[in-house]
Motif scaffolding. Structure first.
Motif, PDB file in Angstrom:
ATOM      1  N   PHE A   1       0.818  -1.208   0.000  1.00  0.00           N
ATOM      2  CA  PHE A   1       0.000   0.000   0.000  1.00  0.00           C
ATOM      3  C   PHE A   1       0.856   1.264   0.000  1.00  0.00           C
ATOM      4  O   PHE A   1       0.533   2.238  -0.678  1.00  0.00           O
ATOM      5  N   ILE A   2       1.971   1.256   0.732  1.00  0.00           N
ATOM      6  CA  ILE A   2       2.864   2.420   0.737  1.00  0.00           C
ATOM      7  C   ILE A   2       3.439   2.619  -0.670  1.00  0.00           C
ATOM      8  O   ILE A   2       3.530   3.747  -1.161  1.00  0.00           O
ATOM      9  N   TYR A   3       3.832   1.520  -1.325  1.00  0.00           N
ATOM     10  CA  TYR A   3       4.410   1.606  -2.669  1.00  0.00           C
ATOM     11  C   TYR A   3       3.394   2.155  -3.664  1.00  0.00           C
ATOM     12  O   TYR A   3       3.716   3.046  -4.447  1.00  0.00           O
ATOM     13  N   THR A   4       2.166   1.642  -3.624  1.00  0.00           N
ATOM     14  CA  THR A   4       1.142   2.121  -4.558  1.00  0.00           C
ATOM     15  C   THR A   4       0.807   3.584  -4.296  1.00  0.00           C
ATOM     16  O   THR A   4       0.588   4.342  -5.237  1.00  0.00           O
ATOM     17  N   LYS A   5       0.795   3.991  -3.033  1.00  0.00           N
ATOM     18  CA  LYS A   5       0.529   5.396  -2.699  1.00  0.00           C
ATOM     19  C   LYS A   5       1.624   6.290  -3.273  1.00  0.00           C
ATOM     20  O   LYS A   5       1.352   7.348  -3.835  1.00  0.00           O
ATOM     21  N   LYS A   6       2.887   5.847  -3.142  1.00  0.00           N
ATOM     22  CA  LYS A   6       4.008   6.630  -3.685  1.00  0.00           C
ATOM     23  C   LYS A   6       3.896   6.747  -5.197  1.00  0.00           C
ATOM     24  O   LYS A   6       4.145   7.801  -5.767  1.00  0.00           O
TER      25      LYS A   6
END
Length: 50
Positions: free
Chosen positions: A29-34
């Motif tokens: 989720f952090i990667y997709t948000k970035k």
């Protein structure tokens, strides 16, 4: 009863699997948000003048 797995081993295994799943979800989720928040690069076609 030697056939039954000890409860401490089972709990440790379940906790490790649960923690792995939670950490993988957090990373995803952090990667997709970035990726979504990155400013889109505007591609400007270069007009060549010879």
């Amino acid at each position: 009863m030697p056939q039954m797995a000890p409860t401490w081993w089972t709990t440790i295994m379940l906790l490790t699997i649960l923690m792995m799943m939670i950490t993988m979800n957090m990373i995803y989720f952090i990667y997709t948000k970035k990726v979504k928040n990155q400013p889109k690069k505007t591609k400007k076609p270069i007009s060549w003048q010879w």
